[in-house]
Design a protein around this motif. Structure first.
Motif, PDB file in Angstrom:
ATOM      1  N   ASN A 103     -33.299  52.073 115.598  1.00 16.89           N
ATOM      2  CA  ASN A 103     -34.472  52.632 114.941  1.00 16.89           C
ATOM      3  C   ASN A 103     -35.590  52.589 115.958  1.00 16.89           C
ATOM      4  O   ASN A 103     -35.381  52.265 117.124  1.00 16.89           O
ATOM      5  CB  ASN A 103     -34.817  51.833 113.665  1.00 16.89           C
ATOM      6  N   TYR A 493     -29.560  52.557 101.474  1.00 15.49           N
ATOM      7  CA  TYR A 493     -30.423  51.601 102.147  1.00 15.49           C
ATOM      8  C   TYR A 493     -30.909  50.579 101.127  1.00 15.49           C
ATOM      9  O   TYR A 493     -31.347  50.951 100.041  1.00 15.49           O
ATOM     10  CB  TYR A 493     -31.647  52.291 102.753  1.00 15.49           C
ATOM     11  N   ARG A 541     -36.216  54.415 107.361  1.00 12.46           N
ATOM     12  CA  ARG A 541     -35.966  53.268 108.245  1.00 12.46           C
ATOM     13  C   ARG A 541     -37.279  52.720 108.795  1.00 12.46           C
ATOM     14  O   ARG A 541     -37.464  51.512 108.910  1.00 12.46           O
ATOM     15  CB  ARG A 541     -35.034  53.678 109.390  1.00 12.46           C
ATOM     16  N   TYR A 598     -28.573  48.491 106.114  1.00 16.79           N
ATOM     17  CA  TYR A 598     -28.501  49.925 106.360  1.00 16.79           C
ATOM     18  C   TYR A 598     -27.159  50.497 105.921  1.00 16.79           C
ATOM     19  O   TYR A 598     -26.145  49.817 105.919  1.00 16.79           O
ATOM     20  CB  TYR A 598     -28.695  50.218 107.848  1.00 16.79           C
ATOM     21  N   SER A 602     -25.429  57.018 109.942  1.00 19.29           N
ATOM     22  CA  SER A 602     -26.777  57.560 110.003  1.00 19.29           C
ATOM     23  C   SER A 602     -26.804  58.936 109.353  1.00 19.29           C
ATOM     24  O   SER A 602     -25.789  59.626 109.274  1.00 19.29           O
ATOM     25  CB  SER A 602     -27.251  57.653 111.455  1.00 19.29           C
ATOM     26  N   GLU A 603     -27.967  59.327 108.891  1.00 21.36           N
ATOM     27  CA  GLU A 603     -28.109  60.596 108.173  1.00 21.36           C
ATOM     28  C   GLU A 603     -28.415  61.739 109.140  1.00 21.36           C
ATOM     29  O   GLU A 603     -29.186  61.563 110.083  1.00 21.36           O
ATOM     30  CB  GLU A 603     -29.244  60.506 107.160  1.00 21.36           C
ATOM     31  N   PRO A 606     -32.593  62.585 107.732  1.00 23.90           N
ATOM     32  CA  PRO A 606     -33.113  61.334 107.173  1.00 23.90           C
ATOM     33  C   PRO A 606     -34.168  61.580 106.103  1.00 23.90           C
ATOM     34  O   PRO A 606     -34.860  62.606 106.096  1.00 23.90           O
ATOM     35  CB  PRO A 606     -33.732  60.626 108.394  1.00 23.90           C
TER      36      PRO A 606
END
Length: 612
Positions: A103, A493, A541, A598, A602-603, A606
């Motif tokens: 991040n 999340y 995030r 998390y 990962s998206e 996001p």
């Protein structure tokens, strides 16, 4: 200190150990450590005697003792850190920094103990390999052992003197993994090593998963087995087949219908063998036609409990926190306009029962059904909730009591189930409270059918001292393994924070709990979470990371204020230090740092929680 010579002794280099690369001395000048190419020696300064020899391969860049001399930490040339117990010589943990961007504030990392327990960022679980028997080719990603060996809060426990142990000998596990192949009705195939792509204009697509166990061999009298198959779309869980899927066969085909969205549809499936060892992912990519684009809805379920059925458990700010969170998320999402509608459903005080909380989640999952004929009427706020679609977002917020018992975590609703004195709770009373609580297992089952693209949960839990102490106080509710599994297995999340009951009652002059104040008042209203990079947008995030870093500092400020008016205040239950007992650094130890769990993947797009 006074220039007095203490001792002289020889640190010998030899051909086998190599030259000394670094030395350090403990703060009390009692111990000296010297690092070589293949070992580390710990000497007693007064006598010059070698106290311990720690085998270690690889160049040591630097060594240091912690302030009280309990631990020795070595920095390797690849930036890995190694931690030993200085008195026993036992290696406690290795901390690996991968250097990639997790991040905006940190890199991917992993901490692992010699017996295989690990914690870290999801990306690191896949990159770090376990090697068995010294065989270069017998390697398995750490993630493979997630269910048994993942241990949230591992490094903190090691550094506070605890020595958590693995539940099993990792080298004795059956590491044979079942094999999965993903297929569409058009015959497109995706396996662990492939990720083909095709376009589709179908909203509902039939997907098949071929599951085959590894057969018996010279080391195993039976096949690997295959169980608990999970199917994801763009990192979000869409279907689970629980238990043994083979049912005595060596292979089977699972079938389901899933919704396809416009644009990217990355399907992934995995299973576990009999020893709970995860398989490799089978991956299949589809591109949804533009005609599949649908308007989305953002649902906010805000739960806050000030008033408990047992008034001795009452809180001050939970309702205000839930209300503020719901309202601010509504305003921000309406301004961003990524969703056509924003619906806020609030369950406050008497309405925040276990039945209503689970009912709300089941409405979002579309699994509520008609209910029993004598079921109580649906609370009016829940009328806003509908079964989610893949274009939707779900925000869940809970403020109230929470507790961890062993590996499990419980949200405690209004109907507490215990009517006795808060300070006199016995085992039977605690069991009654836990039965009335919403466990992480119940949460997992309730949210399993929620088919939403974005999914996050915030838990601001008060751990109420003697009544609800976790078995491991320092670990606390926020490091519950159950919450980590929920984030991992659902694709969501989770931000969770804990504080003592006393701190929750006395610490705030803000009108809110610290976590909500950091998230809402500072993070969003003041845009403080938009900091790195400062680009006018707050990503989920970024938002959660800001609160995680900010809350401990707010706790220190509150502790100093409390000290000024004669109040002894701690955010960790059971560890209160009076004014005449304080030592430098102890107040930092008496705070709780929120924990972010998390999602596994990962998206691609996001979630934006605010724009400025």
């Amino acid at each position: 200190e006074n220039g007095r010579k203490v001792n002289t002794f020889q640190i010998n280099d030899d051909e086998q150990s190599g030259a000394v690369t670094t030395i350090c001395i403990s703060a009390d000048a009692r111990l000296l450590a010297a690092g070589y190419a293949t070992k580390i020696d710990i000497f007693e300064v007064a006598s010059g005697k070698t106290m311990r020899t720690l085998p270690h391969a690889g160049r040591i860049v630097s060594l240091s003792f912690n302030p009280d001399g309990r631990f020795l930490v070595a920095l390797g040339e690849n930036n890995d850190k190694y931690i030993w117990d200085a008195s026993s010589g036992e290696k406690l943990a290795t901390l690996v920094n991968l250097g990639g961007a997790l991040n905006s504030r940190g890199s991917d990392w992993l901490v692992v103990t010699p017996d295989g327990l690990f914690d870290g960022s999801p990306a690191a679980w896949k990159q770090i390999l376990w090697q068995f028997g010294g065989n270069t080719f017998d390697v398995t990603p750490a993630e493979t052992f997630f269910n048994e060996f993942y241990y949230p809060g591992l490094l903190a426990e090691v550094m506070t003197g605890k020595k958590p142990r693995a539940p099993k000998n990792i080298s004795l596990l059956d590491r044979r993994q079942p094999e999965l192949i993903l297929m569409t009705q058009n015959g497109q195939v995706g396996a662990a090593s492939t990720a083909s792509n095709e376009s589709t204009s179908e909203r509902n697509l039939n997907v098949k998963i071929e599951v085959t166990e590894k057969p018996a061999d010279k080391d195993h009298t039976a096949g690997s087995g295959a169980r608990d198959v999970r199917l994801f779309r763009n990192g979000s869980l869409v279907k689970v087949w629980r238990g043994d899927v083979l049912k005595g066969q060596t292979a089977t085909t699972l079938e389901t219908n899933i919704a396809i969205v416009a644009g990217e549809n990355r399907l992934a499936a995995y299973a576990f063998n009999r020893d709970n060892v995860k398989s490799k992912d089978a991956v299949l990519s589809l591109t949804g036609a533009a005609s599949l684009k649908r308007p989305g809805t953002a649902y906010v379920l805000a739960i806050g409990v000030n008033s408990y059925s047992n008034s001795q458990y009452n809180l001050k700010y939970a309702v205000a926190d839930a209300t503020a969170f719901g309202e601010e998320v509504r305003l921000e999402q309406q301004q961003i306009a990524n969703y056509e509608h924003v619906e806020v459903a609030s369950l406050l005080d008497e309405q925040a029962t276990k039945a209503n909380i689970l009912r709300a989640l089941k409405r979002l999952a579309g699994t509520e059904g008609t209910g029993a004929p004598d079921a109580p009427p649906l609370p009016k706020p829940l009328e806003k909730l509908r079964a989610t679609e893949p274009e939707d977002a779900v925000f869940i917020y809970f403020a109230g009591h929470g507790t961890a018992q062993g590996q499990r975590f419980y949200l405690l609703p209004h109907d507490l189930g215990y009517a006795g004195d808060r300070t006199q709770l016995d085992a039977a009373g605690l069991q009654m409270i836990l039965e009335h609580g919403v466990s992480d297992e119940e949460l997992e089952r309730a949210v399993e059918g929620i088919d939403a693209d974005k999914f996050l949960m915030v838990i601001d839990a008060c751990n109420s001292g003697q009544a609800l102490e976790a078995e491991e106080q320092r670990r606390g509710p926020m490091n519950s393994k159950g919450l980590a599994q929920l984030a991992y297995e659902k694709g969501m999340y989770i931000l969770t924070a804990a504080q003592s009951y006393q701190a929750a009652q006395e610490a705030s002059q803000l009108g809110h709990g610290l976590l909500t104040y950091a998230l809402v008042e500072e993070g969003l209203k003041q845009a403080a979470a938009d900091s790195d990079p400062k680009d006018g947008q707050v990503w989920v995030r970024e938002w959660f990371d800001y609160a995680s870093a900010r809350v401990p500092n707010m706790q220190l400020e509150k502790m100093k204020q409390a000290r000024g008016v004669g109040i002894t205040l701690s955010f960790v239950e059971g560890e209160r230090v009076s004014a005449d007992q304080r030592v430098p650094g102890v107040e930092r130890r008496l705070t709780q740092t929120p924990r972010v769990f998390y999602r596994r993947e990962s998206e691609g797009r996001p979630l934006i929680v605010a724009k400025r």
